[in-house]
Each structure stands twice: as C-alpha cells, then as structure tokens.
Design a protein around this motif. Structure first.
Motif, PDB file in Angstrom:
ATOM      1  N   VAL A   1     -34.373 -28.266  18.114  1.00  0.00           N
ATOM      2  CA  VAL A   1     -32.923 -28.011  18.806  1.00  0.00           C
ATOM      3  C   VAL A   1     -32.121 -27.513  17.594  1.00  0.00           C
ATOM      4  O   VAL A   1     -31.622 -28.209  16.772  1.00  0.00           O
ATOM      5  N   ASP A   2     -31.736 -26.134  17.386  1.00  0.00           N
ATOM      6  CA  ASP A   2     -30.947 -25.588  16.382  1.00  0.00           C
ATOM      7  C   ASP A   2     -29.546 -25.643  16.759  1.00  0.00           C
ATOM      8  O   ASP A   2     -29.141 -24.797  17.787  1.00  0.00           O
ATOM      9  N   MET A   3     -28.816 -26.402  16.080  1.00  0.00           N
ATOM     10  CA  MET A   3     -27.235 -26.642  16.481  1.00  0.00           C
ATOM     11  C   MET A   3     -26.614 -25.982  15.285  1.00  0.00           C
ATOM     12  O   MET A   3     -25.307 -26.049  15.274  1.00  0.00           O
TER      13      MET A   3
ATOM     14  N   PHE B   1     -47.274 -21.097  18.668  1.00  0.00           N
ATOM     15  CA  PHE B   1     -47.827 -22.126  18.529  1.00  0.00           C
ATOM     16  C   PHE B   1     -47.416 -23.300  19.238  1.00  0.00           C
ATOM     17  O   PHE B   1     -47.747 -24.479  18.727  1.00  0.00           O
ATOM     18  N   GLY B   2     -46.942 -22.944  20.233  1.00  0.00           N
ATOM     19  CA  GLY B   2     -46.633 -24.051  21.412  1.00  0.00           C
ATOM     20  C   GLY B   2     -45.274 -24.796  21.048  1.00  0.00           C
ATOM     21  O   GLY B   2     -45.088 -25.901  21.668  1.00  0.00           O
ATOM     22  N   VAL B   3     -44.754 -24.327  20.063  1.00  0.00           N
ATOM     23  CA  VAL B   3     -43.227 -25.046  19.697  1.00  0.00           C
ATOM     24  C   VAL B   3     -42.127 -24.497  20.492  1.00  0.00           C
ATOM     25  O   VAL B   3     -42.111 -23.456  20.383  1.00  0.00           O
ATOM     26  N   ARG B   4     -41.515 -25.203  21.093  1.00  0.00           N
ATOM     27  CA  ARG B   4     -40.326 -24.644  21.783  1.00  0.00           C
ATOM     28  C   ARG B   4     -38.852 -25.019  21.271  1.00  0.00           C
ATOM     29  O   ARG B   4     -38.701 -26.100  20.720  1.00  0.00           O
ATOM     30  N   LEU B   5     -38.142 -23.671  21.213  1.00  0.00           N
ATOM     31  CA  LEU B   5     -37.035 -23.633  20.513  1.00  0.00           C
ATOM     32  C   LEU B   5     -35.714 -23.500  21.469  1.00  0.00           C
ATOM     33  O   LEU B   5     -35.803 -22.799  22.555  1.00  0.00           O
ATOM     34  N   VAL B   6     -34.864 -24.435  21.313  1.00  0.00           N
ATOM     35  CA  VAL B   6     -33.464 -24.569  21.836  1.00  0.00           C
ATOM     36  C   VAL B   6     -32.473 -24.166  21.105  1.00  0.00           C
ATOM     37  O   VAL B   6     -32.348 -24.837  19.946  1.00  0.00           O
ATOM     38  N   ASP B   7     -31.569 -23.119  21.244  1.00  0.00           N
ATOM     39  CA  ASP B   7     -30.274 -22.997  20.427  1.00  0.00           C
ATOM     40  C   ASP B   7     -29.114 -23.812  21.059  1.00  0.00           C
ATOM     41  O   ASP B   7     -28.828 -23.833  22.386  1.00  0.00           O
TER      42      ASP B   7
ATOM     43  N   GLY C   1     -30.839 -18.026  22.877  1.00  0.00           N
ATOM     44  CA  GLY C   1     -29.979 -17.060  22.135  1.00  0.00           C
ATOM     45  C   GLY C   1     -28.351 -17.059  22.746  1.00  0.00           C
ATOM     46  O   GLY C   1     -27.576 -16.610  21.939  1.00  0.00           O
ATOM     47  N   THR C   2     -28.399 -17.530  24.081  1.00  0.00           N
ATOM     48  CA  THR C   2     -27.040 -17.261  24.698  1.00  0.00           C
ATOM     49  C   THR C   2     -26.145 -18.404  24.023  1.00  0.00           C
ATOM     50  O   THR C   2     -24.800 -18.126  23.957  1.00  0.00           O
ATOM     51  N   GLY C   3     -26.480 -19.314  23.728  1.00  0.00           N
ATOM     52  CA  GLY C   3     -25.718 -20.422  22.905  1.00  0.00           C
ATOM     53  C   GLY C   3     -25.160 -20.029  21.610  1.00  0.00           C
ATOM     54  O   GLY C   3     -23.848 -19.938  21.532  1.00  0.00           O
TER      55      GLY C   3
END
Length: 296
Positions: free
Chosen positions: A97-99, A117-123, A171-173
């Motif tokens: 979770v990139d804040m 790599f199966g890693v999920r990113l949330v902005d 990316g929309t965040g």
C-alpha cells in the motif's frame, strides 16, 4: 476475518508523516514492523511504539501488508524492485500500500512489474498534513486493480483515516493527490500574492486573513496556514517546499500527457519551482518570503 493482531504489517518510511501514521497502526493492534533508511530512526520509533524494528529490508518479506510513506515513486520502486527482480523476497499475494505522493504513471509501471511476481500494489496517498496524521483523520485516495487487495488495504489504512475514497484503477489515487496539491498550491500562491499586494497598499495581513476566512476567498491555506506560518512567521507547517513542488509538477505532467492546455498549473509550477531554486529544502510556507522579496 483475521484479527488485526495476526496480520503482519510493515511500515516503511518514518518521517514527519510516517511516524504518526505508524503510531495509529500500532494502536489498532496490528503485528507491526517498522523500517526506515535511517537505522537509528527505525530503532527509536520502534521502541516508542513497542513494535519490531526491521533493520534489514529483506526481513520485510515476513509481512502480509507493506505500507510505504516515501518521498518519491522512484524510491518506492527501488525498495521493492532491483533490475527487474524483487529486491525483497516477498511472498506471492503480498499487498503493498503506497501512501506516498507518487507519480501515477510510475505507479502503474511498478504495479505491473510487481504483478509478475504475484505481489499486488495499491496506491493510497493521503491529504491532511502532520496534524491529521497524528489524529488518524487523513483523507485517503485509493486506486487499485485488485478488489481483494483493495479491501485488505482499506482495512489497514482505516486507523489512519477519516475517509477513504476509492478512486478507480491503480494510479488514480496518485493522480487525484497530485491534482489536489496543485489546487492547494494554487490557493497558497494566490493568497500570498493578495497578501503581498495588500500589505504594500497598507492593509494589515492578519486582518486580511480574517476577512478571507469569512469570505469567498477562504481556502485550507488561508484557514490553517497563513495565520500561524506566514503572518506569525513560524514557517513550520510540516510540508516541505520540495515535496509540494514535486506534486505540482506531477499534476502538470499529467495534464500535458492528456494534451490539455493548463495555464494555471503551468504558472503555479513555475512559481514554486522558482522559490525552490532560491530557497532549497525549506518549509513550503517560506515561498511567501521569496515571492514578497523578504528572503533576498
């Protein structure tokens, strides 16, 4: 649902915003691990919060969710990716979770690389500054391509926030945060310009701020920034000039990429860029001193 205490959460970036944000996570009962590029800061914050200090980034691989609060999207990428490979041996299914206030295009690119790599990113960038970070009342703008990851991310960020806005795809965040900070920067620049002119004409600056705050010129800057940090000359809002300039530049590049004519954004970007060149890494409120000629 898994209880908070059994969810291992890592927090990366213990600066002016990251430290109070991590404090709220610790208070929510998560199994929290904290890390900063400065080992001494890592130890100090971990001891204060009574949580685990992670000195070797590789040890973050034990986390289910990783929260980042870092200066740029390039730094975020460097924490997790190295020459196309994972820099940390993260498990498949890990949620990041990139804040930070990141560049939306770079966030999308990093998300694609991590997904391999199966890693999920949330902005999930934030607004509200240090006071609301301490209160746990930040406004959060969340973009995600994976609904399950977004739901887990929302659960983790909730103790830090007053409101979580789901903005759409990954990316929309970040796009919303950059545009928000452009609007905030424009208000600060416009209010500065008005106060400089008013003072020259003989108006009292505090009286001007009071009238703006009771009139249609009111903004976050006039309400929360100008009184203590410009009129009273504290210049210590906690938001650095390089950071707001970076965010406004992201908003400018976003609009340029869309083929839009954005004269206000161009002008605000130029004004903050000029102040940054002259003043360096000071609090953003000191831009007023530069524009007024006081810093020369």
């Amino acid at each position: 649902m898994v209880e908070n205490r059994t969810l291992v959460v890592g927090f990366v970036g213990l600066g002016m915003m990251g430290t109070p944000m991590s404090r709220n996570l610790a208070g929510a009962g998560f199994d929290l691990r904290v890390h900063d590029a400065d080992p001494e800061r890592t130890r100090t914050v971990a001891a204060e919060l009574g949580v685990a200090a992670v000195l070797d980034p590789a040890d973050l691989a034990a986390c289910d969710v990783l929260v980042t609060m870092l200066p740029t999207s390039a730094i975020v990428r460097s924490v997790f990716l190295d020459d196309g490979a994972l820099a940390i041996p993260l498990r498949e299914g890990t949620v990041i979770v990139d804040m930070s206030s990141s560049d939306p295009a770079e966030t999308v690119e990093t998300g694609r690389a991590l997904a391999a790599f199966g890693v999920r990113l949330v902005d999930a960038p934030v607004s509200g500054g240090v006071p609301r970070a301490a209160e746990g009342t930040l406004a959060i703008m969340m973009g995600a391509d994976d609904e399950e990851a977004a739901a887990l991310a929302e659960r983790v960020v909730e103790p830090m926030s007053r409101s979580v806005y789901r903005t759409g795809a990954l990316g929309t965040g970040d796009a919303m945060k950059a545009l928000n900070n452009f609007v905030a920067g424009a208000a600060f620049a416009a209010t500065s310009e008005a106060l400089i002119a008013g003072r020259q004409f003989g108006l009292d600056p505090q009286l001007m701020v009071d009238i703006l705050n009771d009139s249609t010129g009111q903004s976050f800057s006039s309400t929360h920034v100008f009184g203590p940090h410009v009129v009273e000359e504290r210049y210590a809002s906690g938001f650095a000039l390089p950071l707001i300039t970076k965010d406004i530049r992201i908003a400018r590049e976003l609009q340029r990429g869309l083929g839009r004519d954005a004269p206000v954004c161009e002008a605000v970007t130029a004004a903050f860029g000029e102040a940054l060149d002259a003043l360096g890494g000071v609090d953003h409120t000191e831009a007023y001193r530069h524009w007024s000629g006081e810093s020369r």
